[in-house]
Design a protein around this motif. Structure first.
Motif, mmCIF file in Angstrom:
data_model
loop_
_atom_site.group_PDB
_atom_site.id
_atom_site.type_symbol
_atom_site.label_atom_id
_atom_site.label_comp_id
_atom_site.label_asym_id
_atom_site.label_seq_id
_atom_site.Cartn_x
_atom_site.Cartn_y
_atom_site.Cartn_z
ATOM 1 N N ALA A 33 -13.608 6.201 -6.412
ATOM 2 C CA ALA A 33 -12.836 4.980 -6.185
ATOM 3 C C ALA A 33 -11.706 5.347 -5.236
ATOM 4 O O ALA A 33 -10.767 6.036 -5.610
ATOM 5 N N ALA A 34 -11.818 4.916 -3.984
ATOM 6 C CA ALA A 34 -10.843 5.290 -2.957
ATOM 7 C C ALA A 34 -9.926 4.123 -2.626
ATOM 8 O O ALA A 34 -10.331 2.960 -2.682
ATOM 9 N N ALA A 35 -8.688 4.439 -2.276
ATOM 10 C CA ALA A 35 -7.715 3.428 -1.879
ATOM 11 C C ALA A 35 -6.973 3.911 -0.642
ATOM 12 O O ALA A 35 -7.034 5.094 -0.286
ATOM 13 N N PHE A 36 -6.267 2.993 0.017
ATOM 14 C CA PHE A 36 -5.580 3.323 1.270
ATOM 15 C C PHE A 36 -4.194 2.691 1.287
ATOM 16 O O PHE A 36 -4.037 1.506 0.967
ATOM 17 N N ILE A 37 -3.198 3.494 1.653
ATOM 18 C CA ILE A 37 -1.822 3.010 1.789
ATOM 19 C C ILE A 37 -1.348 3.317 3.204
ATOM 20 O O ILE A 37 -1.463 4.454 3.664
ATOM 21 N N SER A 38 -0.800 2.328 3.872
ATOM 22 C CA SER A 38 -0.233 2.542 5.196
ATOM 23 C C SER A 38 1.273 2.306 5.142
ATOM 24 O O SER A 38 1.729 1.284 4.640
ATOM 25 N N TYR A 39 2.018 3.273 5.656
ATOM 26 C CA TYR A 39 3.478 3.140 5.667
ATOM 27 C C TYR A 39 3.897 1.994 6.587
ATOM 28 O O TYR A 39 4.850 1.279 6.314
ATOM 29 N N GLY A 40 3.150 1.843 7.676
ATOM 30 C CA GLY A 40 3.445 0.772 8.625
ATOM 31 C C GLY A 40 2.528 -0.428 8.444
ATOM 32 O O GLY A 40 1.888 -0.604 7.404
ATOM 33 N N LYS A 41 2.435 -1.239 9.479
ATOM 34 C CA LYS A 41 1.637 -2.469 9.426
ATOM 35 C C LYS A 41 0.261 -2.240 10.038
ATOM 36 O O LYS A 41 0.123 -1.604 11.087
ATOM 37 N N LEU A 42 -0.774 -2.746 9.374
ATOM 38 C CA LEU A 42 -2.138 -2.699 9.891
ATOM 39 C C LEU A 42 -2.436 -4.024 10.588
ATOM 40 O O LEU A 42 -2.208 -5.087 10.020
ATOM 41 N N GLU A 43 -2.945 -3.944 11.813
ATOM 42 C CA GLU A 43 -3.168 -5.156 12.601
ATOM 43 C C GLU A 43 -4.549 -5.766 12.385
ATOM 44 O O GLU A 43 -4.703 -6.992 12.411
ATOM 45 N N LYS A 44 -5.578 -4.924 12.170
ATOM 46 C CA LYS A 44 -6.957 -5.418 12.146
ATOM 47 C C LYS A 44 -7.566 -5.479 10.755
ATOM 48 O O LYS A 44 -8.396 -6.334 10.468
ATOM 49 N N GLU A 45 -7.177 -4.559 9.878
ATOM 50 C CA GLU A 45 -7.825 -4.447 8.576
ATOM 51 C C GLU A 45 -7.380 -5.557 7.625
ATOM 52 O O GLU A 45 -6.228 -6.004 7.658
ATOM 53 N N GLU A 46 -8.306 -5.975 6.797
ATOM 54 C CA GLU A 46 -8.003 -6.988 5.783
ATOM 55 C C GLU A 46 -7.452 -6.284 4.545
ATOM 56 O O GLU A 46 -8.122 -5.461 3.934
ATOM 57 N N THR A 47 -6.232 -6.590 4.200
ATOM 58 C CA THR A 47 -5.589 -5.910 3.076
ATOM 59 C C THR A 47 -6.093 -6.444 1.733
ATOM 60 O O THR A 47 -6.586 -7.563 1.640
ATOM 61 N N SER A 48 -5.985 -5.595 0.704
ATOM 62 C CA SER A 48 -6.432 -5.952 -0.642
ATOM 63 C C SER A 48 -5.668 -5.088 -1.631
ATOM 64 O O SER A 48 -4.728 -4.384 -1.259
ATOM 65 N N ASN A 49 -6.089 -5.103 -2.892
ATOM 66 C CA ASN A 49 -5.438 -4.271 -3.903
ATOM 67 C C ASN A 49 -5.628 -2.782 -3.622
ATOM 68 O O ASN A 49 -4.798 -1.959 -4.001
ATOM 69 N N GLU A 50 -6.740 -2.446 -2.939
ATOM 70 C CA GLU A 50 -7.004 -1.035 -2.663
ATOM 71 C C GLU A 50 -6.687 -0.650 -1.233
ATOM 72 O O GLU A 50 -6.745 0.517 -0.879
ATOM 73 N N LEU A 51 -6.353 -1.599 -0.396
ATOM 74 C CA LEU A 51 -5.977 -1.315 0.977
ATOM 75 C C LEU A 51 -4.689 -2.091 1.278
ATOM 76 O O LEU A 51 -4.725 -3.287 1.534
ATOM 77 N N ILE A 52 -3.577 -1.400 1.210
ATOM 78 C CA ILE A 52 -2.282 -2.058 1.375
ATOM 79 C C ILE A 52 -1.534 -1.467 2.562
ATOM 80 O O ILE A 52 -1.775 -0.331 2.965
ATOM 81 N N HIS A 53 -0.646 -2.270 3.138
ATOM 82 C CA HIS A 53 0.131 -1.791 4.278
ATOM 83 C C HIS A 53 1.584 -2.238 4.136
ATOM 84 O O HIS A 53 1.985 -2.812 3.133
ATOM 85 N N GLU A 54 2.388 -1.897 5.160
ATOM 86 C CA GLU A 54 3.825 -2.180 5.169
ATOM 87 C C GLU A 54 4.512 -1.613 3.926
ATOM 88 O O GLU A 54 5.357 -2.248 3.306
ATOM 89 N N PHE A 55 4.109 -0.396 3.602
ATOM 90 C CA PHE A 55 4.685 0.291 2.448
ATOM 91 C C PHE A 55 6.177 0.550 2.663
ATOM 92 O O PHE A 55 6.938 0.702 1.716
ATOM 93 N N SER A 56 6.573 0.597 3.934
ATOM 94 C CA SER A 56 7.965 0.876 4.282
ATOM 95 C C SER A 56 8.914 -0.216 3.804
ATOM 96 O O SER A 56 10.123 0.005 3.675
ATOM 97 N N LYS A 57 8.378 -1.398 3.532
ATOM 98 C CA LYS A 57 9.223 -2.511 3.091
ATOM 99 C C LYS A 57 9.638 -2.388 1.628
ATOM 100 O O LYS A 57 10.548 -3.091 1.181
#
Length: 266
Positions: A33-57
């Motif tokens: 079960a893999a997940a993804f966190i991006s510190y910045g903003k993702l422009e193309k990917e569709e975010t979800s519970n397992e793929l989140i972005h803008e962690f810096s906020k």
């Protein structure tokens, strides 16, 4: 359970693309079960519970709480820490289990970063564990494509597969080690509860072969007779009990007795 960080001090170095490719590789090639966190903003990917972005906020406290919750839910979390060297990134990097510093030209940077954190840890204890992640095999300098030297980081499908395999192997090793350690801790706690005089009986009741249990009992009492604290002797010899055969323990026990005899003769 397992948090893997990807970082580069250079802007537009391709860290996000690389980290995403590893995330996708894990989902495609493993049953984790893999997940993804991006510190910045993702422009193309569709975010979800397992793929989140803008962690810096999020505040640092919220970031750590979020990671802790996700570690309980997912096997492997890929953390894309690509950005300029901000205080936020530096504060969160200590909690990663494995860090990749992207780009072979950043070998010196990794060393300098270690020195900075060594200095900072005097004033901020939250970074003290990060030191170990910049030593030896804990830091990987992912090389740029030698055949196409352009500004930024280039990766091929082959490199994605290699790095993906590395991450997955690390995860499996960590999982097995944790399970083994957890099991041994439970066994050791049970041994500590055995009355000292009945140590061999208690070990036998826990499933240890009687002869091995009796030998271990004698070994512990030998150490205690030499002045070692009983619990310390148990702790020091416990790995021998778990990992060694009766013959191996007997040889070490006999060698220790022979050494004591020689010392007394001198």
């Amino acid at each position: 359970m397992y948090l893997v960080g990807f970082y580069s001090p250079k802007a537009k170095s391709g860290v996000t693309e690389l980290a995403l490719s590893i995330y996708n590789w894990l989902k495609l090639n493993t049953n984790t079960a893999a997940a993804f966190i991006s510190y910045g903003k993702l422009e193309k990917e569709e975010t979800s519970n397992e793929l989140i972005h803008e962690f810096s906020k999020l505040s640092l406290t919220e970031q750590k709480r979020k990671v802790k919750l996700m570690k309980n839910e997912y096997d492997i979390i890929i953390y894309d820490a690509s950005s300029q060297l901000s205080e936020g990134v530096l504060k969160l990097l200590p909690i990663v289990d494995r860090l990749f510093v992207v780009g072979e030209e950043h070998t010196d940077f990794a060393v300098k970063l270690q020195k900075i954190i060594q200095f900072d840890k005097i004033f901020d204890k939250s970074v003290k564990n990060f030191i170990t992640h910049l030593r030896g095999s804990k830091t990987f300098i992912i090389r740029e494509n030698k055949e196409d030297r352009v500004i930024g980081f280039n990766y091929s499908k082959n490199e994605t597969n290699t790095i993906g395999q590395m991450v997955y192997t690390d995860y499996v090793t960590r999982y097995l080690e944790e399970k083994f350690i957890e099991k041994n801790i439970k066994i050791f706690k049970k041994i500590l509860r055995i009355p000292k005089k009945d140590l061999y009986k208690g070990l036998h009741e826990l499933g240890i072969d009687f002869e091995k249990a009796l030998l271990f009992h004698e070994y512990v009492f030998l150490r205690e007779a030499l002045g070692q604290d009983y619990q310390e002797a148990l702790e020091n010899l416990f790995p021998l009990l778990i990992n060694s055969t009766y013959k191996e323990i007997f040889e070490k026990f006999q060698n220790e007795i022979n050494f004591i005899k020689k010392v007394k003769l001198l």
